[in-house]
Scaffold this motif. Structure first.
Motif, mmCIF file in Angstrom:
data_model
loop_
_atom_site.group_PDB
_atom_site.id
_atom_site.type_symbol
_atom_site.label_atom_id
_atom_site.label_comp_id
_atom_site.label_asym_id
_atom_site.label_seq_id
_atom_site.Cartn_x
_atom_site.Cartn_y
_atom_site.Cartn_z
ATOM 1 N N MET A 4 11.714 -2.054 7.897
ATOM 2 C CA MET A 4 10.424 -2.095 7.935
ATOM 3 C C MET A 4 9.660 -0.868 7.415
ATOM 4 O O MET A 4 8.673 -0.808 6.785
ATOM 5 N N ASP A 5 9.955 0.184 8.185
ATOM 6 C CA ASP A 5 9.371 1.681 8.041
ATOM 7 C C ASP A 5 9.556 1.879 6.568
ATOM 8 O O ASP A 5 8.458 2.688 5.743
ATOM 9 N N LYS A 6 10.802 1.740 5.822
ATOM 10 C CA LYS A 6 11.174 2.079 4.434
ATOM 11 C C LYS A 6 9.995 1.341 3.519
ATOM 12 O O LYS A 6 9.450 1.802 2.668
ATOM 13 N N LEU A 7 10.055 0.068 3.837
ATOM 14 C CA LEU A 7 9.082 -0.936 3.275
ATOM 15 C C LEU A 7 7.530 -0.271 3.087
ATOM 16 O O LEU A 7 6.916 -0.307 2.103
ATOM 17 N N LYS A 8 7.350 -0.156 4.462
ATOM 18 C CA LYS A 8 5.736 0.262 4.613
ATOM 19 C C LYS A 8 5.361 1.535 3.779
ATOM 20 O O LYS A 8 4.676 1.876 3.140
ATOM 21 N N GLN A 9 6.646 2.763 3.743
ATOM 22 C CA GLN A 9 6.552 3.905 2.872
ATOM 23 C C GLN A 9 6.310 3.445 1.375
ATOM 24 O O GLN A 9 5.542 4.252 0.711
ATOM 25 N N MET A 10 7.232 2.757 1.054
ATOM 26 C CA MET A 10 7.237 2.436 -0.276
ATOM 27 C C MET A 10 5.806 1.700 -0.931
ATOM 28 O O MET A 10 5.268 2.002 -2.054
ATOM 29 N N LEU A 11 5.286 1.007 -0.059
ATOM 30 C CA LEU A 11 4.028 0.204 -0.288
ATOM 31 C C LEU A 11 2.711 0.907 0.120
ATOM 32 O O LEU A 11 1.594 0.467 -0.429
ATOM 33 N N LYS A 12 2.883 2.098 0.357
ATOM 34 C CA LYS A 12 1.706 2.758 0.805
ATOM 35 C C LYS A 12 0.848 3.211 -0.574
ATOM 36 O O LYS A 12 1.169 3.411 -1.451
ATOM 37 N N GLY A 13 -0.252 2.747 -0.312
ATOM 38 C CA GLY A 13 -1.366 2.730 -1.648
ATOM 39 C C GLY A 13 -1.401 1.468 -2.342
ATOM 40 O O GLY A 13 -2.084 1.358 -3.166
ATOM 41 N N HIS A 14 -0.450 0.450 -1.974
ATOM 42 C CA HIS A 14 -0.559 -0.676 -2.963
ATOM 43 C C HIS A 14 -0.493 -1.784 -1.733
ATOM 44 O O HIS A 14 0.277 -2.894 -2.204
ATOM 45 N N GLU A 15 -1.459 -1.711 -0.899
ATOM 46 C CA GLU A 15 -1.382 -2.880 0.115
ATOM 47 C C GLU A 15 -2.034 -3.986 -0.539
ATOM 48 O O GLU A 15 -1.556 -5.312 -0.216
ATOM 49 N N ASP A 16 -3.024 -4.031 -1.431
ATOM 50 C CA ASP A 16 -3.567 -5.187 -1.940
ATOM 51 C C ASP A 16 -2.544 -5.774 -2.862
ATOM 52 O O ASP A 16 -2.495 -6.977 -2.698
ATOM 53 N N GLN A 17 -1.818 -5.253 -3.570
ATOM 54 C CA GLN A 17 -0.625 -6.106 -4.305
ATOM 55 C C GLN A 17 0.385 -6.380 -3.459
ATOM 56 O O GLN A 17 0.885 -7.537 -3.709
ATOM 57 N N ALA A 18 0.709 -6.086 -2.286
ATOM 58 C CA ALA A 18 1.588 -6.508 -1.491
ATOM 59 C C ALA A 18 1.186 -7.721 -0.861
ATOM 60 O O ALA A 18 1.872 -8.796 -0.701
ATOM 61 N N GLY A 19 -0.264 -7.991 -0.569
ATOM 62 C CA GLY A 19 -0.876 -8.988 -0.229
ATOM 63 C C GLY A 19 -0.903 -10.032 -0.932
ATOM 64 O O GLY A 19 -0.437 -11.387 -0.700
ATOM 65 N N LYS A 20 -1.094 -9.947 -2.396
ATOM 66 C CA LYS A 20 -0.926 -10.889 -3.344
ATOM 67 C C LYS A 20 0.331 -11.409 -3.483
ATOM 68 O O LYS A 20 0.510 -12.541 -3.648
ATOM 69 N N GLY A 21 1.389 -10.442 -3.447
ATOM 70 C CA GLY A 21 2.710 -10.933 -3.491
ATOM 71 C C GLY A 21 3.085 -11.861 -2.509
ATOM 72 O O GLY A 21 4.034 -12.927 -2.501
ATOM 73 N N ILE A 22 2.675 -11.463 -1.230
ATOM 74 C CA ILE A 22 2.922 -12.402 -0.068
ATOM 75 C C ILE A 22 2.431 -13.496 -0.200
ATOM 76 O O ILE A 22 2.907 -14.970 0.101
ATOM 77 N N ASP A 23 1.163 -13.736 -0.683
ATOM 78 C CA ASP A 23 0.482 -14.843 -0.870
ATOM 79 C C ASP A 23 1.093 -15.810 -1.982
ATOM 80 O O ASP A 23 1.311 -17.127 -1.912
ATOM 81 N N LYS A 24 1.700 -15.151 -2.982
ATOM 82 C CA LYS A 24 2.138 -15.911 -3.926
ATOM 83 C C LYS A 24 3.823 -16.627 -3.659
ATOM 84 O O LYS A 24 4.155 -17.696 -3.722
ATOM 85 N N ALA A 25 4.468 -15.660 -2.717
ATOM 86 C CA ALA A 25 5.620 -16.069 -2.251
ATOM 87 C C ALA A 25 5.407 -17.313 -1.430
ATOM 88 O O ALA A 25 6.156 -18.473 -1.359
ATOM 89 N N GLY A 26 4.201 -17.300 -0.493
ATOM 90 C CA GLY A 26 4.235 -18.444 0.491
ATOM 91 C C GLY A 26 3.711 -19.803 -0.468
ATOM 92 O O GLY A 26 4.163 -20.643 -0.026
ATOM 93 N N ASP A 27 2.762 -19.585 -1.665
ATOM 94 C CA ASP A 27 2.493 -20.842 -2.481
ATOM 95 C C ASP A 27 3.923 -21.244 -2.931
ATOM 96 O O ASP A 27 3.837 -22.442 -3.217
ATOM 97 N N PHE A 28 4.721 -20.527 -3.365
ATOM 98 C CA PHE A 28 5.832 -21.060 -4.066
ATOM 99 C C PHE A 28 6.667 -21.781 -2.846
ATOM 100 O O PHE A 28 7.093 -22.753 -3.280
ATOM 101 N N VAL A 29 6.584 -21.345 -1.916
ATOM 102 C CA VAL A 29 7.568 -21.969 -0.777
ATOM 103 C C VAL A 29 6.882 -23.342 -0.466
ATOM 104 O O VAL A 29 7.531 -24.607 -0.340
#
Length: 65
Positions: A4-29
């Motif tokens: 989780m720490d590695k993911l947070k570090q990789m996503l730093k500065g791209h929080e909006d894109q991560a949120g959109k990806g989470i929404d898209k994955a949830g809609d897919f499921v």
């Protein structure tokens, strides 16, 4: 360092894109399960956004404190 720490570090500065990806994955499921588990999917989306720093609110609204 945890995964989780590695993911947070990789996503730093791209929080909006991560949120959109989470929404898209949830809609897919939701689509694949025909909405049968939409409550659980919504809960998982909110927890992931909280953990990863994506937009904490849903539907484009700011997170509530």
């Amino acid at each position: 360092m945890s995964v989780m720490d590695k993911l947070k570090q990789m996503l730093k500065g791209h929080e909006d894109q991560a949120g959109k990806g989470i929404d898209k994955a949830g809609d897919f499921v939701d689509g694949k399960t025909q909405g049968k588990y939409s409550g659980q999917v919504d809960t998982a989306q909110a927890k992931l956004k909280e953990q990863l720093g994506g937009d904490g609110g849903q539907d484009g609204q700011p997170p509530q404190s």
